[in-house]
Design an enzyme around this catalytic site. Structure first.
Site, PDB file in Angstrom:
ATOM      1  N   GLY A 199       0.790  -1.226   0.000  1.00 59.17           N
ATOM      2  CA  GLY A 199       0.000   0.000   0.000  1.00 59.17           C
ATOM      3  C   GLY A 199       0.823   1.277   0.000  1.00 59.17           C
ATOM      4  O   GLY A 199       0.325   2.327   0.381  1.00 59.17           O
ATOM      5  N   LYS A 200       2.067   1.210  -0.470  1.00 59.51           N
ATOM      6  CA  LYS A 200       2.897   2.410  -0.470  1.00 59.51           C
ATOM      7  C   LYS A 200       2.341   3.452  -1.446  1.00 59.51           C
ATOM      8  O   LYS A 200       2.235   4.623  -1.118  1.00 59.51           O
ATOM      9  CB  LYS A 200       4.344   2.051  -0.824  1.00 59.51           C
ATOM     10  CG  LYS A 200       4.987   1.137   0.206  1.00 59.51           C
ATOM     11  CD  LYS A 200       6.433   0.853  -0.084  1.00 59.51           C
ATOM     12  CE  LYS A 200       6.637  -0.017  -1.300  1.00 59.51           C
ATOM     13  NZ  LYS A 200       6.058  -1.362  -1.176  1.00 59.51           N
ATOM     14  N   THR A 201       1.997   2.986  -2.633  1.00 60.23           N
ATOM     15  CA  THR A 201       1.423   3.899  -3.620  1.00 60.23           C
ATOM     16  C   THR A 201       0.118   4.487  -3.098  1.00 60.23           C
ATOM     17  O   THR A 201      -0.144   5.684  -3.228  1.00 60.23           O
ATOM     18  CB  THR A 201       1.162   3.146  -4.938  1.00 60.23           C
ATOM     19  OG1 THR A 201       2.331   2.423  -5.274  1.00 60.23           O
ATOM     20  CG2 THR A 201       0.797   4.091  -6.049  1.00 60.23           C
ATOM     21  N   HIS A 218      10.316 -18.677  19.472  1.00 53.54           N
ATOM     22  CA  HIS A 218      11.641 -18.054  19.450  1.00 53.54           C
ATOM     23  C   HIS A 218      11.580 -16.621  19.997  1.00 53.54           C
ATOM     24  O   HIS A 218      12.334 -16.251  20.901  1.00 53.54           O
ATOM     25  CB  HIS A 218      12.166 -18.074  18.010  1.00 53.54           C
ATOM     26  CG  HIS A 218      13.546 -17.555  17.857  1.00 53.54           C
ATOM     27  ND1 HIS A 218      14.621 -18.370  17.628  1.00 53.54           N
ATOM     28  CD2 HIS A 218      14.043 -16.303  17.896  1.00 53.54           C
ATOM     29  CE1 HIS A 218      15.713 -17.643  17.539  1.00 53.54           C
ATOM     30  NE2 HIS A 218      15.382 -16.374  17.694  1.00 53.54           N
ATOM     31  N   GLU A 219      10.661 -15.851  19.443  1.00 53.31           N
ATOM     32  CA  GLU A 219      10.579 -14.442  19.857  1.00 53.31           C
ATOM     33  C   GLU A 219      10.147 -14.322  21.307  1.00 53.31           C
ATOM     34  O   GLU A 219      10.680 -13.498  22.058  1.00 53.31           O
ATOM     35  CB  GLU A 219       9.613 -13.668  18.948  1.00 53.31           C
ATOM     36  CG  GLU A 219      10.036 -13.575  17.493  1.00 53.31           C
ATOM     37  CD  GLU A 219      11.384 -12.896  17.297  1.00 53.31           C
ATOM     38  OE1 GLU A 219      11.748 -12.031  18.107  1.00 53.31           O
ATOM     39  OE2 GLU A 219      12.108 -13.260  16.342  1.00 53.31           O
ATOM     40  N   HIS A 237      13.073 -14.944  23.695  1.00 53.68           N
ATOM     41  CA  HIS A 237      13.905 -13.772  23.969  1.00 53.68           C
ATOM     42  C   HIS A 237      13.257 -12.898  25.037  1.00 53.68           C
ATOM     43  O   HIS A 237      13.881 -12.518  26.022  1.00 53.68           O
ATOM     44  CB  HIS A 237      14.019 -12.887  22.715  1.00 53.68           C
ATOM     45  CG  HIS A 237      14.900 -13.453  21.653  1.00 53.68           C
ATOM     46  ND1 HIS A 237      16.171 -13.864  21.893  1.00 53.68           N
ATOM     47  CD2 HIS A 237      14.692 -13.622  20.316  1.00 53.68           C
ATOM     48  CE1 HIS A 237      16.711 -14.290  20.758  1.00 53.68           C
ATOM     49  NE2 HIS A 237      15.828 -14.155  19.790  1.00 53.68           N
TER      50      HIS A 237
HETATM   51  P1  ADP Z   1       2.862  -0.876  -3.252  1.00 53.47           P
HETATM   52  O1  ADP Z   1       2.958   0.487  -3.817  1.00 53.47           O
HETATM   53  O2  ADP Z   1       3.299  -0.959  -1.823  1.00 53.47           O
HETATM   54  O3  ADP Z   1       3.477  -1.947  -4.069  1.00 53.47           O
HETATM   55  P2  ADP Z   1       0.090  -0.480  -3.782  1.00 53.47           P
HETATM   56  O4  ADP Z   1      -0.182   0.739  -3.011  1.00 53.47           O
HETATM   57  O5  ADP Z   1       0.286  -0.332  -5.232  1.00 53.47           O
HETATM   58  O6  ADP Z   1       1.333  -1.255  -3.169  1.00 53.47           O
HETATM   59  O7  ADP Z   1      -1.040  -1.534  -3.475  1.00 53.47           O
HETATM   60  C1  ADP Z   1      -1.572  -2.364  -4.459  1.00 53.47           C
HETATM   61  C2  ADP Z   1      -3.010  -2.649  -4.167  1.00 53.47           C
HETATM   62  O8  ADP Z   1      -3.124  -3.457  -3.004  1.00 53.47           O
HETATM   63  C3  ADP Z   1      -3.829  -1.416  -3.879  1.00 53.47           C
HETATM   64  O9  ADP Z   1      -4.367  -0.904  -5.037  1.00 53.47           O
HETATM   65  C4  ADP Z   1      -4.898  -1.940  -2.945  1.00 53.47           C
HETATM   66  O10 ADP Z   1      -5.973  -2.468  -3.665  1.00 53.47           O
HETATM   67  C5  ADP Z   1      -4.224  -3.072  -2.226  1.00 53.47           C
HETATM   68  N1  ADP Z   1      -3.718  -2.686  -0.909  1.00 53.47           N
HETATM   69  C6  ADP Z   1      -2.446  -2.752  -0.503  1.00 53.47           C
HETATM   70  N2  ADP Z   1      -2.327  -2.353   0.770  1.00 53.47           N
HETATM   71  C7  ADP Z   1      -3.547  -2.006   1.190  1.00 53.47           C
HETATM   72  C8  ADP Z   1      -4.068  -1.501   2.428  1.00 53.47           C
HETATM   73  N3  ADP Z   1      -3.282  -1.287   3.472  1.00 53.47           N
HETATM   74  N4  ADP Z   1      -5.385  -1.270   2.496  1.00 53.47           N
HETATM   75  C9  ADP Z   1      -6.186  -1.485   1.442  1.00 53.47           C
HETATM   76  N5  ADP Z   1      -5.757  -1.953   0.259  1.00 53.47           N
HETATM   77  C10 ADP Z   1      -4.463  -2.228   0.118  1.00 53.47           C
END
Ligand code: ADP
Length: 607
Positions: free
Chosen positions: A211-213, A429-430, A433
């Protein structure tokens, strides 16, 4: 840096040359061709043909007479003569001598055919060509052909369907981190008045599909600002110099539209470590692009309102120049979701499909351990497809459970999600610790324990709490630390009955500490205060060198082994005495994947 020619130029050349060809064709070649088709005859032939009434149209010009035969198949030309009754004779022969141009029967039609049509055809070809070039350069199908000199940065202006933080489920820590940026974009004055400047660049670090994008888009959506996005790999696809010019364009556009968010996905594609030696051509291009990015980032002030978010899943491969202060100096981890996170993500995506009441998302989330947000979204979609296939109108529990296998099975090969047994081992394991640490100090040793695999490659992770600044460490504290390191392996042995490679890091740490105690800190009874090991370059990682006899070295090794062994035994004893708590905690961690410090202490002290 090489100045790059605008790619719009070739297109302008194309149109210019085309126009020249059309003009040349119409003004020079066509008359020449037409001329070549005209047969030159003497005046006598003209007179004979007139007498024979084999004459169609006639055009009398001052310097020549053009005429056709009766059928109009051939155009003839002859020189004019002083022939006063020519008109009478032509009239008698039934010729039409209308003075109109013979070969241009329909001026409009021929103008269209010779001038307009070729131009239209060439313009269309030009458009198609430019579009193809755009696509090659990574622009979407909607990219405008006249926009070729610009980068392909897509502009997403927030619309009603814009992504908000609510759409990103879980990832609370990342969201919390980014809220400040949103706040700044809303009200920059609040920050500038006090003299604070926002970080220019923020690095979102985490595995793909977490969900970085989405988060980057959500920041733009929440702050209601334009969103520019570009993938690192798009910068380096084309010719040398292209990437750098794209970066320049991107920032130019961004500055014009500030405040805004610029998102660079896969930044490692351009931001990887630069080679020290002379690289191959491809490297040059990448380096030029990276240099340009660095220049641009240095070139604008922190308060211009342009905030750059970049995503990577390999932060360690980035060039240190990128992560220097003033560039991407803030790092926001976006890790794989834990159980609660996965459930929330499933629920977010289930909103988009019809789901039967009573579907248990928690169970699904538990089954899909290790799945990323993107995979969970895919699971919901697969389930919906399965429901359609079986002719149902909504998604049920079985659909979801089945699609986990479809989605995860394919994924498992690629990314090796933990099996249940492995997950159980990692949990023990965790907890091992943490439990050993807690029983030695009688305080919460951790802030958070999780068995969600980390970007770093660790299968589990225990976030330690440092109690205040420690400048001195006692011998007991160091021994306790070694015992804590060994606690993971000890718990595996005690609870599972076999040991694994999971302890590799702990072993290294414990050994290093034990060796330092004996060879550097003078904590060995036998040796006393003698340092055998010297550390040089303390600030550059520290190279340790041993200065002692071979015999002493053997003795050091023996003592290190003994020290670690003793601590391992101690850890084992602690765990044996707390076996019930160990099982309780491990089970809880296995089920929920994360444990906070309070939860941990609560469960530990449960009678
Ligand atoms: P990344 O950029 O990290 O590779 P994206 O943001 O492109 O990932 O995520 C791809 C798809 O996965 C999104 O379009 C969404 O549908 C889904 N997704 C990923 N993370 C989430 C989240 N935290 N909540 C809801 N949907 C998510």
């Amino acid at each position: 840096m090489n100045e790059v020619k605008s790619p719009r130029r070739p297109l302008m050349w194309f149109y210019g040359i085309t126009l020249a060809i059309i003009i040349l064709f119409n003004l020079v070649f066509r008359p020449m061709v037409a001329e070549a088709q005209i047969k030159t005859v003497d005046y006598g032939t003209f007179m004979t043909m007139t007498e024979e009434e084999n004459i169609g149209q006639v055009e009398i010009r001052s310097n020549q007479i053009l005429f056709t035969d009766k059928a109009g198949t051939q155009v003839y030309k002859t020189g004019p003569m002083n022939d006063p009754d020519l008109a009478d004779r032509l009239h008698a022969a039934g010729a039409s001598f209308s003075g109109e141009i013979i070969e241009e029967p329909n001026f409009l039609l021929s103008f269209l055919a010779t001038w307009v049509l070729p131009m239209v055809i060439f313009v269309v070809i030009g458009q198609v060509m430019s579009r193809k070039m755009m696509n090659k350069m990574g622009g979407g199908p909607g990219a405008m052909s006249f926009n070729m000199g610009k980068s392909n940065a897509k502009i997403y202006v927030k619309s009603s369907g814009g992504i908000k933080f609510d759409d990103v489920a879980g990832e609370d820590e990342a969201k919390e981190n980014l809220t400040e940026i949103v706040d700044y974009l809303h009200d920059p004055k609040k920050y500038t008045e006090i003299g604070a400047s926002m970080p220019k660049g923020i690095l979102l670090v985490g595995p793909p599909g977490t969900g970085k994008t989405m988060l980057a888009k959500a920041v733009a959506g929440e702050a209601n600002v334009p969103f520019f996005s570009m993938s690192g790999s798009e910068f380096v696809e084309m010719f040398v110099g292209m990437g750098a010019s794209k970066v320049r364009d991107l920032f130019k556009q961004a500055k014009e539209k500030a405040p805004c968010i610029v998102f660079i996905d896969e930044i490692d594609a351009i931001g990887g470590k630069r080679s020290t030696g002379g690289g191959m051509g491809g490297h040059d291009e990448r380096e030029q692009t990276l240099n340009q990015l660095l220049t641009e980032m240095d070139g604008f002030e922190g308060n211009t309102g342009v905030i750059i978010l970049a995503a990577t899943n390999r932060p360690e491969s980035l060039d240190p120049a990128l992560t220097r202060p003033g560039r991407f100096d803030r790092r926001v981890p976006v890790e794989l979701p834990d159980l609660a996170g996965r459930e929330a993500i499933l629920r977010v995506h289930a909103r988009k499909v019809k789901v039967e009441p009573g579907v248990d998302f928690l169970t699904i989330a538990r089954m899909a351990s290790g799945a990323s947000g993107a995979e969970l979204a895919n699971i919901v979609n697969e389930a919906a497809l399965r429901a359609v296939r079986s002719g149902r109108r909504s998604v049920n529990q079985a659909d979801l459970e089945e699609s986990i296998e479809v989605v995860i099975a394919g994924y498992q090969k690629k990314n090796a999600i933990l099996t249940d047994r492995e997950k159980m081992i990692v949990a023990y394991h965790e907890v091992g610790h943490a439990l050993v640490a807690a029983r030695q100090t009688n305080s919460a040793p951790v802030q958070k324990i999780t068995i969600v695999p980390r970007t770093s490659g660790a299968l589990g992770y225990t976030m330690q709490v440092e109690e205040g600044n420690h400048y001195l460490m006692s011998k007991e504290e160091m021994e306790n630390k070694i015992a804590t390191y060994t606690g993971g392996r000890a718990a595996e042995e005690l609870a599972v009955g076999s040991i694994t490679t999971g302890a590799v890091n702990d072993i290294e740490q414990a050994t290093r500490l034990a060796r330092a105690m004996i060879a550097r800190y003078g904590m060995s009874k036998e040796f006393g205060m003698v340092a055998f090991e010297q550390v040089t370059n303390q600030y550059l990682g520290g190279d340790a060198s041993l200065a002692c006899s071979e015999k002493t070295q053997t003795e050091i090794d023996r003592q290190v082994v003994e020290l670690v062994k003793t601590q391992y035994e101690k850890a084992m004893t602690i765990l044996r005495e707390n076996q019930a708590a160990l099982h309780r905690l491990a089970k809880h961690l296995y089920m929920n994947e994360t444990l906070t410090g309070e939860e941990f202490m609560g469960l530990l002290n449960e009678a």
